[in-house]
Design a protein around this motif. Structure first.
Motif, PDB file in Angstrom:
ATOM      1  N   ASN A  74      32.223 -35.694   4.316  1.00 21.70           N
ATOM      2  CA  ASN A  74      32.173 -34.241   4.307  1.00 21.70           C
ATOM      3  C   ASN A  74      30.740 -33.771   4.515  1.00 21.70           C
TER       4      ASN A  74
ATOM      5  N   GLU B  75      35.273 -31.446   6.998  1.00 18.25           N
ATOM      6  CA  GLU B  75      35.900 -32.502   6.225  1.00 18.25           C
ATOM      7  C   GLU B  75      36.570 -33.490   7.164  1.00 18.25           C
TER       8      GLU B  75
ATOM      9  N   ARG C 124      31.938 -25.815   6.306  1.00 16.42           N
ATOM     10  CA  ARG C 124      32.168 -27.119   5.705  1.00 16.42           C
ATOM     11  C   ARG C 124      33.072 -27.922   6.630  1.00 16.42           C
TER      12      ARG C 124
END
Length: 488
Positions: A187, A216, A214
Motif C-alpha cells: 500500500n 492498495e 491511497r
C-alpha cells in the motif's frame, strides 16, 4: 606540632579536591564519548541524563579515588619540598613519618569509607545504573523525518517528505509505504500535507493527511475469487488520519529485580550466599557426573570384593576369551561404554561451565570490595614519599609521575583480573597482584624519603657512573700490565 599537622593537612586537602573533580570529569567525558550514540536523538529529559551521570560518578569512584590520592600526595609533598618546608620541618626535629601521621589518619578514613561504600552503596548504584543504561540503550531514536529521505524507524512503514516547516510539525508532499509483514510495500499513500501530533496518552502519533490518494495492492493469493478489476484499488481523500503505534519509542524502565542477582549488584553477605548456593550446584553436577560414569564400570576382580574400600576396576584378558566373536563383543562393548562416558561428560561440562564462571565472578567481586580500600593506602604510600624525593610542585612533573605509576598499577590490575576471569589465575591472586607487586616499591620509596635520598638526582647518577667507569678502566689496565709482566 599541631601547626605542622595543620599545615600538611591544608596543603593536602586542596590538591586532593581539585584533582578528584578533574579526574571525575575526565572519566565522565570518556563515559559520554562511549555511549554518545545511545543518548543523542532519543528525546531524553534532562533529569534522565543527570541521573545516569550521577550513577556513573559513583561507579567511577573506584578509579577516581586512588588516582586522585596518588596525584594529590605527589603534588602536596612536591610543593612542600620545593619551598623547603620539609627541610624546615626536619630542622625542627620532626621526622617525615611523624609529620605524615595526620595524613595517614585521613587516608585511612578515606579507605575505610571506600570499603563501606563499595559494600553497601556501590551494589545499589550498579543495580540502578545497569537497569537505566539498559533502558537507555534499548530505546529507539525519536521519530524524525528529514526532507527527501525515507524514515523507517516506525515498524512497517517508510515515510518520506519533500519538505517540512521549521517546527517539524507540518510535512509537505508526503509519500508513505506500508509493509506490515516486513516484505515489499503493498500500500502506498501520497498526500500534499501532513500534520503531526501526539495522542492524549502519548502512545500514538497521529498524522492528519490532507488532499491525497491511497493505492492498495490486493493480496490475490488468499482471495477466493480472482477479480482483475479489484487487484489494484485507488482511493482519493480530502482529509484522513493515520495512527502510528509509538510504544517502541517510549522510555519504559525495566524492573530492577531482573538484575539484582548479578555479581556487581551484591554486597559481601549476598555474595557469600549466592556463592554457597552456586558451589552446591557445582558439587551436585560433579556428583551426578561421577555416578553416571560409575554405572559403566563393572567390577569383577576378587581383589575389589575383598577390599571394597578401594576402587579397583576389573582387568579383562582378551586371550582368555575362547571365541573371536566374544573378543569382538568385549571390545565393542568397551568402546561403546567409553563413548557413552565421554558424551555424558561433555553434557555435564556444558552444565558445569556457567556455574564455574559464576563462582569465579563471585570470588573476584568479593576481593574487589577490599582492593579499593587497600589501593588508596598503597598509592598514597607511593605518592607521598615520591613527592618528597622529587621536590617539584605544580602540574608538571608530579602529573607525569602520577600517570606513570597509576598506569603501571592499572595495567597490572587489569591483566591479572582478566587472567583470573579466564581461570588462568586464582581470583585472590588476580585481584591482589597489583598491590602485591607495588607494595615493595612503596616501602622502598618510603625508606628513601626518610633517609633524604636523592633518587632522581641526575648528577648523583652521573658521578656514580663515572666512578664505576674509572674502576672498570683501572681493572683492565691492571690486567694488561700483569700480562706484559708475565710475557717479559
Amino acid at each position: 606540632m599541631k601547626k605542622i599537622h595543620l599545615l600538611i593537612l591544608q596543603a593536602f586537602i586542596k590538591p586532593f579536591l581539585v584533582t578528584f573533580f578533574i579526574v571525575m570529569f575526565v572519566l565522565l567525558m570518556l563515559f559520554l564519548f562511549k555511549y554518545i550514540d545511545d543518548l543523542i536523538g532519543k528525546g531524553f529529559q534532562w533529569y534522565v541524563i543527570l541521573e545516569l551521570l550521577s550513577y556513573q560518578s559513583a561507579v567511577q569512584l573506584s578509579m577516581a579515588l586512588p588516582l586522585s590520592m596518588l596525584l594529590s600526595s605527589i603534588m602536596t609533598f612536591g610543593n612542600l619540598g620545593e619551598s623547603y618546608e620539609l627541610v624546615a620541618i626536619k630542622a625542627a626535629g620532626v621526622s617525615l613519618r611523624k609529620a605524615m601521621t595526620p595524613l595517614f589518619v585521613v587516608v585511612g578514613l578515606f579507605s575505610a569509607g571506600s570499603f563501606f561504600f563499595s559494600d553497601y552503596i556501590l551494589p545499589v548504584v550498579n543495580l540502578k545504573m545497569g537497569s537505566l543504561l539498559y533502558d537507555v540503550r534499548k530505546k529507539k531514536a525519536d521519530f524524525l523525518v528529514k526532507p527527501g529521505v525515507f524514515n523507517s524507524t516506525i515498524p512497517g512503514y517508510s515515510i518520506r517528505a519533500k519538505s517540512k516547516n521549521e517546527e517539524g510539525t507540518i510535512l509537505y508532499d508526503l509519500m508513505i509505504y506500508e509493509h506490515p509483514s516486513g516484505g515489499t510495500a503493498n500500500n502506498v499513500i501520497f498526500a500534499k500535507e501532513g500534520y503531526i501530533q501526539n495522542s492524549a496518552d502519548n502512545k500514538y502519533m497521529l498524522l492528519e493527511l490532507i488532499d491525497g490518494v491511497r493505492y492498495e495492492d490486493k493480496n490475490v493469493e488468499n482471495a477466493k475469487r480472482y477479480d482483475p478489476r479489484q487487484q489494484f484499488t485507488r482511493f482519493r481523500f480530502k482529509e484522513t488520519t493515520k495512527k502510528f503505534d509509538m510504544e517502541s519509542f517510549a522510555f519504559n524502565q525495566t524492573d530492577k529485580d531482573l538484575f539484582k542477582d548479578h555479581h556487581q549488584m551484591l554486597n559481601l553477605r549476598q555474595l557469600k550466599h549466592y556463592s554457597d548456593s552456586n558451589r552446591v550446584a557445582l558439587d551436585s553436577i560433579s556428583k551426578v557426573n561421577y555416578l553416571e560414569g560409575k554405572r559403566y564400570i563393572n567390577f569383577f576382580s576378587p581383589y575389589y570384593h575383598e577390599n571394597k574400600s578401594k576402587l579397583v576396576p576389573a582387568k579383562v584378558n582378551l586371550a582368555d576369551l575362547e571365541k573371536m566373536t566374544d573378543r569382538r563383543s568385549a571390545i565393542s562393548n568397551a568402546i561403546g561404554q567409553a563413548r557413552q562416558i565421554k558424551e555424558n561428560a561433555e553434557i555435564r561440562k556444558q552444565e558445569y561451565l556457567p556455574y564455574a564462571d559464576k563462582d569465579i565472578k563471585y570470588d573476584i567481586e568479593w576481593h574487589r570490595k577490599f582492593t579499593l580500600a587497600v589501593s588508596c593506602l598503597l598509592l598514597f604510600g607511593i605518592g607521598a614519599p615520591l613527592g618528597a624525593i622529587i621536590r617539584k610542585g605544580g602540574l608538571g612533573l608530579p602529573v607525569v609521575m602520577a600517570i606513570i605509576f597509576f598506569l603501571i598499577y592499572h595495567v597490572i590490575a587489569t591483566v591479572s583480573e582478566k587472567a583470573a576471569k579466564d581461570a588462568s589465575l586464582a581470583p585472590m591472586w588476580g585481584m591482589w597482584m597489583a598491590i602485591i607487586v607495588l607494595t615493595p616499591l612503596a616501602i622502598f620509596l618510603t625508606y628513601k624519603s626518610t633517609t633524604d635520598s636523592k633518587l632522581f638526582d641526575a648528577d648523583q647518577y652521573k658521578m656514580k657512573l663515572e666512578a664505576l667507569w674509572k674502576k672498570i678502566v683501572a681493572f683492565f689496565n691492571k690486567k694488561k700490565q700483569n700480562n706484559e709482566l708475565s710475557k717479559s
